[in-house]
Design a protein around this motif. Structure first.
Motif, PDB file in Angstrom:
ATOM      1  N   LYS A  40     -10.293  -2.202  -5.075  1.00  0.00           N
ATOM      2  CA  LYS A  40      -9.523  -1.416  -4.107  1.00  0.00           C
ATOM      3  C   LYS A  40      -8.755  -0.285  -4.761  1.00  0.00           C
ATOM      4  O   LYS A  40      -7.930   0.363  -4.129  1.00  0.00           O
ATOM      5  CB  LYS A  40      -8.571  -2.317  -3.332  1.00  0.00           C
ATOM      6  N   GLY A  41      -8.985  -0.042  -6.062  1.00  0.00           N
ATOM      7  CA  GLY A  41      -8.348   1.071  -6.749  1.00  0.00           C
ATOM      8  C   GLY A  41      -7.378   0.632  -7.828  1.00  0.00           C
ATOM      9  O   GLY A  41      -7.348  -0.526  -8.234  1.00  0.00           O
ATOM     10  N   HIS A  43      -3.435   0.352  -8.908  1.00  0.00           N
ATOM     11  CA  HIS A  43      -2.104   0.247  -8.318  1.00  0.00           C
ATOM     12  C   HIS A  43      -1.051   0.019  -9.395  1.00  0.00           C
ATOM     13  O   HIS A  43      -1.295  -0.699 -10.361  1.00  0.00           O
ATOM     14  CB  HIS A  43      -2.040  -0.916  -7.325  1.00  0.00           C
ATOM     15  N   ARG A  56       4.819  -1.487  -4.705  1.00  0.00           N
ATOM     16  CA  ARG A  56       3.444  -1.253  -5.155  1.00  0.00           C
ATOM     17  C   ARG A  56       2.991   0.092  -4.618  1.00  0.00           C
ATOM     18  O   ARG A  56       3.221   0.421  -3.457  1.00  0.00           O
ATOM     19  CB  ARG A  56       2.548  -2.367  -4.620  1.00  0.00           C
ATOM     20  N   THR A  57       2.338   0.886  -5.485  1.00  0.00           N
ATOM     21  CA  THR A  57       1.854   2.186  -5.056  1.00  0.00           C
ATOM     22  C   THR A  57       0.478   2.444  -5.644  1.00  0.00           C
ATOM     23  O   THR A  57       0.130   1.920  -6.704  1.00  0.00           O
ATOM     24  CB  THR A  57       2.832   3.308  -5.454  1.00  0.00           C
ATOM     25  N   ARG A  58      -0.293   3.246  -4.944  1.00  0.00           N
ATOM     26  CA  ARG A  58      -1.644   3.611  -5.383  1.00  0.00           C
ATOM     27  C   ARG A  58      -1.542   4.695  -6.438  1.00  0.00           C
ATOM     28  O   ARG A  58      -0.848   5.689  -6.245  1.00  0.00           O
ATOM     29  CB  ARG A  58      -2.431   4.102  -4.167  1.00  0.00           C
ATOM     30  N   ASP A  60      -4.505   5.986  -8.272  1.00  0.00           N
ATOM     31  CA  ASP A  60      -5.701   6.794  -8.440  1.00  0.00           C
ATOM     32  C   ASP A  60      -5.866   7.870  -7.377  1.00  0.00           C
ATOM     33  O   ASP A  60      -6.675   8.769  -7.526  1.00  0.00           O
ATOM     34  CB  ASP A  60      -6.956   5.918  -8.521  1.00  0.00           C
ATOM     35  N   ARG A  61      -5.096   7.813  -6.304  1.00  0.00           N
ATOM     36  CA  ARG A  61      -5.054   8.883  -5.290  1.00  0.00           C
ATOM     37  C   ARG A  61      -3.812   8.669  -4.448  1.00  0.00           C
ATOM     38  O   ARG A  61      -3.237   7.574  -4.439  1.00  0.00           O
ATOM     39  CB  ARG A  61      -6.312   8.887  -4.444  1.00  0.00           C
ATOM     40  N   SER A  63      -1.323   7.593  -1.676  1.00  0.00           N
ATOM     41  CA  SER A  63      -1.434   6.401  -0.845  1.00  0.00           C
ATOM     42  C   SER A  63      -1.788   6.710   0.607  1.00  0.00           C
ATOM     43  O   SER A  63      -2.375   5.890   1.277  1.00  0.00           O
ATOM     44  CB  SER A  63      -0.135   5.594  -0.900  1.00  0.00           C
TER      45      SER A  63
END
Length: 104
Positions: A40-41, A43, A56-58, A60-61, A63
């Motif tokens: 799912k990427g 994080h 928690r944050t994305r 790779d791009r 959010s």
């Protein structure tokens, strides 16, 4: 409500394999700050151990960006947030410093 399954296996200090019914992911970092890489990427995770409070944050791009656009054009008002990516870099730096401290 459905059943959930997860299992964490410590490989090295600060390195864990996470198994769930949705797949396998890897977490790198000390307790309280880590980076998780899975299907799912990527994080960034920051928390206060023992409290249940975490963020928690994305990484790779942004959010807010979805991966399933069909026409290739961003909807109006869907500009990437520079604050979200700056927070991602801060989290990555904290995890990197924590890893260095663990290995030293």
């Amino acid at each position: 409500m459905g059943f959930r399954f997860s299992k964490r296996v410590k490989i090295l200090p600060g390195v864990r394999l996470n198994f769930s019914k949705n797949g396998v992911s890897t977490s790198l970092g000390p307790r309280g700050a880590s980076v998780t890489v899975g299907k799912k990427g990527i994080h960034g995770n920051v928390g206060i151990p023992g409290t249940g409070l975490s963020y928690r944050t994305r990484l790779d791009r942004p959010s807010g960006q979805s991966g399933g656009r069909t026409n290739g054009r961003a909807p109006v008002g869907d500009a990437p947030s520079s604050g979200a990516s700056a927070l991602g870099y801060i989290i990555a730096a904290v995890v990197f410093i924590g890893l260095i401290a663990l290995l030293a």
